[in-house]
Enzyme design. Structure first.
Site, PDB file in Angstrom:
ATOM      1  N   LYS A 173      -1.059   6.889 -23.447  1.00 46.09           N
ATOM      2  CA  LYS A 173      -0.576   7.157 -24.810  1.00 46.09           C
ATOM      3  C   LYS A 173       0.899   6.760 -24.899  1.00 46.09           C
ATOM      4  O   LYS A 173       1.219   5.616 -25.154  1.00 46.09           O
ATOM      5  CB  LYS A 173      -0.771   8.632 -25.171  1.00 46.09           C
ATOM      6  CG  LYS A 173      -2.202   9.013 -25.495  1.00 46.09           C
ATOM      7  CD  LYS A 173      -3.019   9.257 -24.284  1.00 46.09           C
ATOM      8  CE  LYS A 173      -4.360   9.880 -24.581  1.00 46.09           C
ATOM      9  NZ  LYS A 173      -5.150  10.037 -23.351  1.00 46.09           N
TER      10      LYS A 173
ATOM     11  N   HIS B 189     -20.627  14.632 -26.857  1.00 40.46           N
ATOM     12  CA  HIS B 189     -20.361  13.672 -27.940  1.00 40.46           C
ATOM     13  C   HIS B 189     -20.302  12.230 -27.454  1.00 40.46           C
ATOM     14  O   HIS B 189     -20.560  11.316 -28.224  1.00 40.46           O
ATOM     15  CB  HIS B 189     -19.083  14.045 -28.713  1.00 40.46           C
ATOM     16  CG  HIS B 189     -17.819  13.865 -27.957  1.00 40.46           C
ATOM     17  ND1 HIS B 189     -17.497  14.630 -26.865  1.00 40.46           N
ATOM     18  CD2 HIS B 189     -16.795  12.997 -28.106  1.00 40.46           C
ATOM     19  CE1 HIS B 189     -16.318  14.253 -26.390  1.00 40.46           C
ATOM     20  NE2 HIS B 189     -15.878  13.255 -27.130  1.00 40.46           N
TER      21      HIS B 189
ATOM     22  N   PHE C  73      -6.746  20.097 -24.502  1.00 39.78           N
ATOM     23  CA  PHE C  73      -7.555  18.904 -24.717  1.00 39.78           C
ATOM     24  C   PHE C  73      -8.888  19.055 -23.961  1.00 39.78           C
ATOM     25  O   PHE C  73      -8.966  19.806 -22.998  1.00 39.78           O
ATOM     26  CB  PHE C  73      -6.791  17.656 -24.244  1.00 39.78           C
ATOM     27  CG  PHE C  73      -7.568  16.394 -24.467  1.00 39.78           C
ATOM     28  CD1 PHE C  73      -7.810  15.934 -25.756  1.00 39.78           C
ATOM     29  CD2 PHE C  73      -8.083  15.682 -23.402  1.00 39.78           C
ATOM     30  CE1 PHE C  73      -8.561  14.785 -25.962  1.00 39.78           C
ATOM     31  CE2 PHE C  73      -8.829  14.527 -23.605  1.00 39.78           C
ATOM     32  CZ  PHE C  73      -9.067  14.080 -24.881  1.00 39.78           C
ATOM     33  N   ASP C  74      -9.940  18.324 -24.392  1.00 42.27           N
ATOM     34  CA  ASP C  74     -11.282  18.512 -23.795  1.00 42.27           C
ATOM     35  C   ASP C  74     -11.302  18.391 -22.275  1.00 42.27           C
ATOM     36  O   ASP C  74     -11.976  19.169 -21.608  1.00 42.27           O
ATOM     37  CB  ASP C  74     -12.367  17.546 -24.277  1.00 42.27           C
ATOM     38  CG  ASP C  74     -12.052  16.746 -25.488  1.00 42.27           C
ATOM     39  OD1 ASP C  74     -11.109  17.090 -26.205  1.00 42.27           O
ATOM     40  OD2 ASP C  74     -12.773  15.778 -25.714  1.00 42.27           O
TER      41      ASP C  74
ATOM     42  N   TYR D 157       0.839  -1.204   0.000  1.00 44.10           N
ATOM     43  CA  TYR D 157       0.000   0.000   0.000  1.00 44.10           C
ATOM     44  C   TYR D 157       0.873   1.252   0.000  1.00 44.10           C
ATOM     45  O   TYR D 157       0.612   2.216  -0.721  1.00 44.10           O
ATOM     46  CB  TYR D 157      -0.928   0.003   1.221  1.00 44.10           C
ATOM     47  CG  TYR D 157      -1.968   1.094   1.153  1.00 44.10           C
ATOM     48  CD1 TYR D 157      -3.234   0.820   0.644  1.00 44.10           C
ATOM     49  CD2 TYR D 157      -1.684   2.393   1.561  1.00 44.10           C
ATOM     50  CE1 TYR D 157      -4.190   1.813   0.558  1.00 44.10           C
ATOM     51  CE2 TYR D 157      -2.625   3.395   1.470  1.00 44.10           C
ATOM     52  CZ  TYR D 157      -3.882   3.112   0.972  1.00 44.10           C
ATOM     53  OH  TYR D 157      -4.823   4.104   0.871  1.00 44.10           O
TER      54      TYR D 157
ATOM     55  N   ALA E 201       0.901  13.966 -22.810  1.00 46.60           N
ATOM     56  CA  ALA E 201       0.394  12.651 -23.246  1.00 46.60           C
ATOM     57  C   ALA E 201       1.228  12.043 -24.378  1.00 46.60           C
ATOM     58  O   ALA E 201       1.507  10.849 -24.382  1.00 46.60           O
ATOM     59  CB  ALA E 201      -1.069  12.779 -23.661  1.00 46.60           C
TER      60      ALA E 201
ATOM     61  N   ASP F 244       1.197  19.456 -20.895  1.00 43.26           N
ATOM     62  CA  ASP F 244       0.298  18.306 -20.973  1.00 43.26           C
ATOM     63  C   ASP F 244       1.017  17.341 -21.916  1.00 43.26           C
ATOM     64  O   ASP F 244       1.097  17.566 -23.119  1.00 43.26           O
ATOM     65  CB  ASP F 244      -1.063  18.745 -21.527  1.00 43.26           C
ATOM     66  CG  ASP F 244      -1.993  17.559 -21.745  1.00 43.26           C
ATOM     67  OD1 ASP F 244      -1.544  16.401 -21.641  1.00 43.26           O
ATOM     68  OD2 ASP F 244      -3.183  17.797 -22.038  1.00 43.26           O
TER      69      ASP F 244
HETATM   70  N1  F0G Z   1      -4.333  15.393 -22.548  1.00 40.44           N
HETATM   71  C1  F0G Z   1      -4.347  15.009 -23.829  1.00 40.44           C
HETATM   72  C2  F0G Z   1      -3.525  15.763 -24.835  1.00 40.44           C
HETATM   73  C3  F0G Z   1      -5.116  13.915 -24.229  1.00 40.44           C
HETATM   74  O1  F0G Z   1      -5.120  13.557 -25.507  1.00 40.44           O
HETATM   75  C4  F0G Z   1      -5.863  13.207 -23.246  1.00 40.44           C
HETATM   76  C5  F0G Z   1      -6.679  12.064 -23.619  1.00 40.44           C
HETATM   77  C6  F0G Z   1      -5.795  13.641 -21.920  1.00 40.44           C
HETATM   78  C7  F0G Z   1      -5.020  14.743 -21.606  1.00 40.44           C
HETATM   79  C8  F0G Z   1      -6.577  12.968 -20.825  1.00 40.44           C
HETATM   80  O2  F0G Z   1      -5.974  11.770 -20.474  1.00 40.44           O
HETATM   81  O3  F0G Z   1      -7.681  10.042 -21.069  1.00 40.44           O
HETATM   82  O4  F0G Z   1      -5.761   9.530 -19.559  1.00 40.44           O
HETATM   83  O5  F0G Z   1      -7.595  10.962 -18.780  1.00 40.44           O
HETATM   84  N2  F0G Z   1      -6.959  11.772 -24.805  1.00 40.44           N
HETATM   85  C9  F0G Z   1      -7.680  10.624 -25.304  1.00 40.44           C
HETATM   86  C10 F0G Z   1      -7.909  10.775 -26.778  1.00 40.44           C
HETATM   87  C11 F0G Z   1      -8.894  10.226 -24.542  1.00 40.44           C
HETATM   88  O6  F0G Z   1      -8.645   9.944 -27.342  1.00 40.44           O
HETATM   89  O7  F0G Z   1      -7.362  11.685 -27.405  1.00 40.44           O
HETATM   90  P1  F0G Z   1      -6.802  10.516 -19.951  1.00 40.44           P
END
Ligand code: F0G
Length: 457
Positions: free
Chosen positions: A257, A449, A124-125, A72, A216, A214
């Site tokens: 990713k 979406h 990102f969204d 843990y 990813a 960010d």
């Molecule tokens: N930042 C970027 C640039 C991303 O593309 C994503 C996720 C996230 C943050 C969030 O990360 O999914 O681990 O919580 N992108 C995916 C996509 C979902 O399909 O582009 P997460």
């Protein structure tokens, strides 16, 4: 004769996939209310919905799973992961989270306040969601070139230094940090140059501000720097990564990713104060500091994945596959965001379905057509995803309307790329017959979406 290029790996395990008939797909997509997120995985032949958590782990990653320490607190696996992250990024403090958006939640929860401005390239969204849900503003300062899909420039993901400077000049005391997304997913998986990262750092310093990446797809970004930017040809990917992160104060990471694991993420920084604030929220939202939502075994696989995917050969295989698909679309004259991005091809839907009015969602219509044609699941990154304006409640039609063909890492072969391109060509050839799109019958207030229900017109 020069030998052709081939993958830098061979395949040790396979997963069968199934084709379906058009009649079956007509039925399934109708049952899914014409929203591909509502399809079952087994109703899909080639899945290009996302590259997130869908990559194939290597034999080294699978064997690392057996070494997981599930203590843990203080798990050996955490320290192995942390040491790898520190070696690759230079960041000493590492807070694990269950995925990327959780890292955003934990960090933004302590840094972003109501009325703040968070400038950067395209957010990102989920990043935008975590800013806007705190009643702050995400300010997109991406270079204008990114809006013209046919313009071929090497670093279309860049921050426009003038826009960033203007935002800071106007709101300096309300900017908690600048966030740069590498690569810029929303603008088409487009990279950010080292020169641009350096400029962002300089502007941040001018106003005494911090910078977060960010990250990813940071390894893919490093690959593009090596291939496209002067002075980096002879540097290793790991050297380039260290320099990139030297311009940031911290990073959020979706490890799903570029670390090629199915689940995982983290926040990393050299600012102890940030870590100390975030770790309190981390414990509340994610779990204790040495696992934060991950299993010990997942942290082992993450460490190996990160190490492997910051090597040139792996990245070259990956990005050349995306470029191979792009070359097929070039052959057929299908317009997409140029040049090909790191993780995906983004087809410019309004340029294909010229008869479908924007109010009927061309990119979603093309996504449905591609599924019906061959069971290929792409993803709308367009007017549906853009949601409504929070104030006027009108649809936001001012951005791009794209269909993202997102390529999972180490999963499909170039034969699959040929199928994708041929299916798209078949739709393209009958594009003039497609005159109507879709209408919304139900939608959520935010991030519609994922769950939107549609009918075909
Ligand atoms: N930042 C970027 C640039 C991303 O593309 C994503 C996720 C996230 C943050 C969030 O990360 O999914 O681990 O919580 N992108 C995916 C996509 C979902 O399909 O582009 P997460």
């Amino acid at each position: 004769m020069e030998l052709p290029f081939a993958e830098s790996w061979k395949i040790k395990m396979v997963e069968p996939i199934k084709k379906s008939t058009r009649a079956e797909r007509e039925q399934w997509i109708k049952e899914a209310h014409y929203n591909v997120f509502q399809l079952k995985g087994e109703q899909v032949y080639i899945d290009l919905l996302t590259d997130s958590g869908t990559g194939a782990m290597s034999d080294r990653q699978w064997s690392a799973l057996m070494m997981g320490d599930e203590s843990y607190a203080g798990a050996r696996s955490f320290y192995r992961m942390k040491d790898t992250i520190t070696r690759i990024t230079g960041f000493e403090y590492v807070l694990p989270t269950h995925q990327g958006r959780a890292a955003e939640n934990v960090l933004f929860g302590v840094l972003v306040k109501e009325g703040d401005y968070v400038p950067g390239n395209s957010h990102f969204d989920t990043t935008k969601g975590h800013i806007e849900s705190r009643k702050a503003f995400a300010i997109d300062c991406t270079v204008d070139e990114a809006k013209n899909t046919q313009l071929e420039v090497p670093f279309k993901g860049n921050v426009d230094p003038k826009k960033l400077d203007a935002c800071l000049a106007e709101h300096a005391d309300k900017v908690p940090f600048i966030i740069v997304t590498i690569t810029n997913n929303t603008a088409g998986g487009q990279p950010v140059s080292m020169q641009n990262l350096r400029e962002v750092r300089q502007i941040a310093d001018k106003y005494g501000k911090k910078v977060i990446f960010d990250s990813a797809r940071f390894a893919e970004n490093a690959y593009f720097i090596k291939m496209r930017e002067d002075g980096y040809q002879n540097k290793t990917i790991k050297e380039i990564c260290r320099e990139m992160f030297s311009y940031a104060d911290g990073m959020t990471m979706s490890a799903k990713k570029d670390a090629i694991v199915n689940m995982g993420g983290f926040f990393a920084t050299n600012i102890q104060e940030w870590y100390d604030m975030a770790k309190v929220r981390g414990i509340v939202c994610e779990g204790y500091l040495t696992y934060g939502g991950m299993n010990g075994r997942d942290m082992e696989a993450l460490a190996v994945g990160l190490d492997e995917n910051t090597e040139f050969d792996n990245l070259e295989t990956r990005i050349r596959q995306v470029q191979y698909l792009a070359s097929k679309l070039d052959e057929y004259g299908i317009p997409y965001q140029r040049p090909a991005g790191g993780h995906a091809i983004f087809v410019d839907a309004p340029k294909v379905l010229t008869n479908v009015p924007k109010e009927e969602f061309p990119a979603q219509t093309l996504t449905i057509e591609l599924y019906l044609e061959a069971g290929i699941r792409a993803c709308e990154i367009g007017y549906l995803l853009a949601d409504r304006d929070p104030v006027t409640r009108e649809n936001r039609f001012n951005g791009l309307d794209l269909v993202r063909l997102c390529i999972p890492r180490r999963v499909y072969t170039n034969n699959h790329m040929d199928v994708i391109a041929a299916a798209l060509k078949n739709v393209y050839d009958r594009r003039n017959e497609i005159k109507r799109g879709v209408r919304i019958t139900w939608e959520a207030e935010l991030m519609r979406h994922f769950t939107v229900q549609l009918e075909r017109l």
